[in-house]
Design a protein around this motif. Sequence first.
Motif, short mmCIF file in Angstrom:
data_model
loop_
_atom_site.label_atom_id
_atom_site.label_comp_id
_atom_site.label_asym_id
_atom_site.label_seq_id
_atom_site.Cartn_x
_atom_site.Cartn_y
_atom_site.Cartn_z
N LEU A 64 0.83 -1.20 0.00
CA LEU A 64 0.00 0.00 0.00
C LEU A 64 0.87 1.25 0.00
O LEU A 64 0.55 2.24 -0.67
CB LEU A 64 -0.93 -0.03 1.21
CG LEU A 64 -1.94 -1.20 1.15
CD1 LEU A 64 -2.49 -1.50 2.53
CD2 LEU A 64 -3.06 -0.90 0.17
N PHE A 65 1.97 1.21 0.73
CA PHE A 65 2.95 2.31 0.72
C PHE A 65 3.46 2.54 -0.70
O PHE A 65 3.49 3.67 -1.19
CB PHE A 65 4.11 1.93 1.66
CG PHE A 65 5.24 2.92 1.74
CD1 PHE A 65 5.38 3.74 2.85
CD2 PHE A 65 6.19 3.02 0.74
CE1 PHE A 65 6.43 4.65 2.95
CE2 PHE A 65 7.24 3.91 0.82
CZ PHE A 65 7.36 4.74 1.92
N VAL A 66 3.85 1.45 -1.36
CA VAL A 66 4.42 1.55 -2.70
C VAL A 66 3.37 2.02 -3.70
O VAL A 66 3.67 2.78 -4.63
CB VAL A 66 5.03 0.20 -3.10
CG1 VAL A 66 5.42 0.19 -4.56
CG2 VAL A 66 6.26 -0.10 -2.23
N ALA A 71 1.43 6.50 -7.15
CA ALA A 71 0.38 7.47 -7.45
C ALA A 71 0.81 8.90 -7.18
O ALA A 71 0.07 9.84 -7.49
CB ALA A 71 -0.87 7.13 -6.64
N GLY A 72 1.98 9.07 -6.57
CA GLY A 72 2.41 10.42 -6.19
C GLY A 72 1.51 11.02 -5.12
O GLY A 72 1.26 12.23 -5.12
N ASP A 73 1.01 10.18 -4.21
CA ASP A 73 0.07 10.63 -3.18
C ASP A 73 0.78 11.61 -2.24
O ASP A 73 1.75 11.25 -1.58
CB ASP A 73 -0.43 9.42 -2.40
CG ASP A 73 -1.64 9.74 -1.53
OD1 ASP A 73 -1.65 10.81 -0.89
OD2 ASP A 73 -2.57 8.91 -1.50
N PRO A 74 0.31 12.86 -2.17
CA PRO A 74 0.99 13.85 -1.32
C PRO A 74 0.97 13.50 0.16
O PRO A 74 1.82 13.97 0.92
CB PRO A 74 0.21 15.14 -1.59
CG PRO A 74 -1.12 14.70 -2.12
CD PRO A 74 -0.86 13.42 -2.86
N ASP A 77 4.31 11.86 1.13
CA ASP A 77 5.39 12.84 1.34
C ASP A 77 5.24 13.55 2.67
O ASP A 77 6.21 13.75 3.40
CB ASP A 77 5.40 13.87 0.21
CG ASP A 77 5.92 13.29 -1.10
OD1 ASP A 77 6.67 12.30 -1.04
OD2 ASP A 77 5.57 13.83 -2.16
N HIS A 78 4.01 13.90 3.00
CA HIS A 78 3.76 14.59 4.27
C HIS A 78 4.10 13.68 5.45
O HIS A 78 4.72 14.13 6.43
CB HIS A 78 2.30 15.02 4.33
CG HIS A 78 1.93 15.72 5.61
ND1 HIS A 78 2.32 17.00 5.89
CD2 HIS A 78 1.20 15.29 6.68
CE1 HIS A 78 1.86 17.35 7.09
NE2 HIS A 78 1.18 16.33 7.59
N ALA A 79 3.71 12.42 5.36
CA ALA A 79 3.97 11.48 6.45
C ALA A 79 5.47 11.22 6.64
O ALA A 79 5.94 11.05 7.76
CB ALA A 79 3.24 10.17 6.20
N LEU A 80 6.20 11.19 5.53
CA LEU A 80 7.64 10.90 5.60
C LEU A 80 8.45 12.06 6.18
O LEU A 80 9.60 11.86 6.58
CB LEU A 80 8.17 10.54 4.21
CG LEU A 80 7.78 9.16 3.69
CD1 LEU A 80 8.15 9.01 2.21
CD2 LEU A 80 8.44 8.06 4.51
N PRO A 85 11.87 7.44 0.93
CA PRO A 85 10.93 6.32 0.99
C PRO A 85 11.54 5.04 1.57
O PRO A 85 10.85 4.29 2.27
CB PRO A 85 10.51 6.13 -0.47
CG PRO A 85 10.67 7.48 -1.07
CD PRO A 85 11.87 8.08 -0.41
N ALA A 86 12.82 4.79 1.30
CA ALA A 86 13.45 3.57 1.82
C ALA A 86 13.41 3.53 3.34
O ALA A 86 13.24 2.47 3.94
CB ALA A 86 14.89 3.46 1.32
N LEU A 87 13.56 4.70 3.98
CA LEU A 87 13.47 4.74 5.44
C LEU A 87 12.05 4.42 5.89
O LEU A 87 11.85 3.70 6.89
CB LEU A 87 13.91 6.09 5.97
CG LEU A 87 13.92 6.21 7.50
CD1 LEU A 87 15.17 6.95 7.99
CD2 LEU A 87 12.66 6.91 8.02
#
Length: 250
Positions: A64-66, A71-74, A77-80, A85-87
């Motif tokens: 689901l993350f991938v 999808a480029g879900d913003p 990015d906000h959550a990270l 992404p690897a982290l």
Amino acid sequence: MPKLSLIVTEAELLIGHLPEPKRRALQQVLADLCETRWRELRGPEPATTLAHALWSMTPPLADLFVEMYAAGDPRLDHALQGHKPALGLALLVLEEIGRGDAEGTRFAHEPMMVFESAEAATRYAESIAAALHGQLEALPLHRHTSQPPLWKALAVVAAHTGRCDLKAISEVIRLLAAGPAPAGQPSDEALERLRNALLDLGVRFLGIDGNQIRYEQHGHAHKPVSVKQLGDSLIKIRQAQLAQGSVGQG
């Protein structure tokens, strides 16, 4: 496949010196976001048996993350919070191991390594997204394909359901083992198409007893296989699907 202890060590090395409170908070935010994404993807509760079983089984968090990455879900990015992404995937490794989900841990480890390359990450993410949206082409299963009948049967189940995770496939096997709906009760057409496709291969699932999956091959009881063997086969089928990497047109 690497041992779980090695996977956890690799994840912890990637996470580095992130303070424990921040790590736990970020881990929870990502897990919650992935589960939210599944509720969006799966849509309203379906009425038919097979569709409902798949609807109720959350895919591995990393998938689901991938999918959100593809999808480029913003929200991702906000959550990270500026982390790579690897982290985030390394944190999902720790989340899944904390839940006691060995399969989910391995599913998070796979992209954690892939995402070291942006190009490889994009290809991988597109394939995972296609699978979650039911658009990944089934593996070609010719009559003389050099795989055992059970492997072919599992590939057929994966093709019909769009799932390759053990929890979902185990639930589908339980439905198949229960047999067709009694006379006078509504039949699940999708489940019966899957049952017939398996019968064409000569495979009929009989049940799951504890850690053993029982099945018949061409009308004869076959030696049961363990849930672990089933999971190992599904991982190989999933890898073959992703390597094939072609997206269907429907």
